[in-house]
Design a protein around this motif. Sequence first.
Motif, short mmCIF file in Angstrom:
data_model
loop_
_atom_site.label_atom_id
_atom_site.label_comp_id
_atom_site.label_asym_id
_atom_site.label_seq_id
_atom_site.Cartn_x
_atom_site.Cartn_y
_atom_site.Cartn_z
N ASN A 29 0.75 -1.15 0.09
CA ASN A 29 -0.23 0.03 -0.07
C ASN A 29 0.78 1.17 0.09
O ASN A 29 0.36 2.12 -0.23
CB ASN A 29 -0.84 -0.09 1.33
N MET A 30 2.01 0.95 0.49
CA MET A 30 3.20 2.28 0.30
C MET A 30 3.50 2.60 -0.95
O MET A 30 4.17 3.30 -1.10
CB MET A 30 4.17 2.11 1.53
N GLY A 31 3.24 1.53 -1.73
CA GLY A 31 3.81 1.39 -3.28
C GLY A 31 5.12 0.93 -3.40
O GLY A 31 5.64 0.91 -4.58
N PHE A 32 5.44 0.03 -2.52
CA PHE A 32 6.95 -0.63 -2.55
C PHE A 32 6.50 -2.15 -2.99
O PHE A 32 6.26 -3.12 -2.32
CB PHE A 32 7.71 -0.66 -1.38
N ASP A 33 6.33 -2.38 -4.34
CA ASP A 33 5.87 -3.71 -4.77
C ASP A 33 7.11 -4.71 -4.86
O ASP A 33 6.90 -5.94 -5.04
CB ASP A 33 5.33 -3.42 -6.06
N MET A 34 8.19 -4.16 -4.65
CA MET A 34 9.49 -5.29 -4.72
C MET A 34 9.66 -6.16 -3.57
O MET A 34 10.32 -6.92 -3.64
CB MET A 34 10.89 -4.32 -4.88
N VAL A 35 8.86 -5.89 -2.70
CA VAL A 35 8.60 -6.77 -1.43
C VAL A 35 7.96 -7.75 -1.72
O VAL A 35 6.79 -7.73 -1.74
CB VAL A 35 8.60 -5.98 0.00
N SER A 36 8.40 -9.19 -1.85
CA SER A 36 7.35 -10.25 -2.07
C SER A 36 6.89 -11.03 -1.11
O SER A 36 5.91 -11.95 -1.13
CB SER A 36 8.10 -11.07 -3.13
N SER A 37 7.60 -10.85 0.02
CA SER A 37 7.08 -11.74 1.29
C SER A 37 7.78 -11.32 2.50
O SER A 37 8.93 -10.57 2.47
CB SER A 37 7.44 -13.16 1.02
N VAL A 38 7.13 -11.15 3.70
CA VAL A 38 7.53 -10.70 4.81
C VAL A 38 7.36 -11.83 5.97
O VAL A 38 6.17 -12.42 5.95
CB VAL A 38 6.81 -9.61 5.39
N ARG A 39 8.40 -12.18 6.76
CA ARG A 39 8.11 -13.19 7.91
C ARG A 39 8.66 -12.28 9.13
O ARG A 39 9.61 -11.69 9.12
CB ARG A 39 8.87 -14.41 7.63
N SER A 40 7.70 -12.57 10.19
CA SER A 40 8.26 -12.14 11.46
C SER A 40 8.75 -12.93 12.43
O SER A 40 8.47 -14.14 12.19
CB SER A 40 6.91 -11.31 12.17
N GLY A 41 9.46 -12.39 13.27
CA GLY A 41 10.40 -13.31 14.16
C GLY A 41 10.76 -12.24 15.48
O GLY A 41 10.26 -11.23 15.59
N LYS A 42 11.16 -13.19 16.57
CA LYS A 42 11.54 -12.04 17.57
C LYS A 42 12.84 -12.76 18.08
O LYS A 42 13.21 -13.70 17.86
CB LYS A 42 10.45 -12.11 18.72
N PHE A 43 13.61 -11.73 19.01
CA PHE A 43 14.93 -12.24 19.56
C PHE A 43 14.92 -11.55 21.01
O PHE A 43 14.16 -10.67 21.36
CB PHE A 43 16.01 -11.68 18.58
N PHE A 44 15.70 -12.38 21.60
CA PHE A 44 15.92 -12.08 23.10
C PHE A 44 17.61 -11.94 23.25
O PHE A 44 18.28 -13.08 22.84
CB PHE A 44 15.51 -12.88 23.97
N GLU A 45 17.98 -10.68 23.85
CA GLU A 45 19.39 -10.58 24.26
C GLU A 45 19.74 -11.02 25.73
O GLU A 45 19.00 -10.24 26.58
CB GLU A 45 20.14 -9.38 23.83
N LEU A 46 20.48 -12.16 25.76
CA LEU A 46 20.60 -12.62 27.31
C LEU A 46 22.14 -12.27 27.70
O LEU A 46 22.94 -12.80 27.21
CB LEU A 46 20.53 -14.29 27.37
N GLU A 47 22.15 -11.44 28.54
CA GLU A 47 23.43 -10.97 29.15
C GLU A 47 23.85 -12.19 30.21
O GLU A 47 23.02 -12.46 31.06
CB GLU A 47 23.62 -9.87 29.92
#
Lengths: 81, 81
Positions: A29-47
């Motif tokens: 919808n922003m007009g950027f058609d070059m992005v063909s797929s998005v996968r989300s994830g998360k990360f945790f930084e453990l000290e």
Amino acid sequence: MNKKAVVYIRLKDGVLDPQGITIERAIHNMGFDMVSSVRSGKFFELEIAGESGQTEQKVDEICRKLLANPVIENFSVEYEK
Amino acid sequence: MNKKAVVYIRLKDGVLDPQGITIERAIHNMGFDMVSSVRSGKFFELEIAGESGQTEQKVDEICRKLLANPVIENFSVEYEK
């Protein structure tokens, strides 16, 4: 000696990712058609303070029991320092 | 040629991270005292199809306008392939 463990959690292949789909649509919808797929994830930084041995086994146990849902998620761990 | 952009989003230093604090407490309750701090973050894997030029500027714009909240979050992008 301190070190840092970064735990990355991804949805398994084939598991529906509604957040990723919504973001992909918003990007189009922003007009950027070059992005063909998005996968989300998360990360945790453990000290990790004061090496007590078997750190990697312990972090692995933390991931399996607490951070990741093994039914739908995979995890990987990277160590820094 | 396809490539992949991975966008990492972290809370800025000093911004309270309730999810990280809760996880840290849960890890301590599991008996793992060697973890001294936990910070949470998220990432998005963007598949970029068909290079149309200026990919990096476009991904940067997507991050600033859509994926990250610049008031409380920083982002970084890594490209694969």
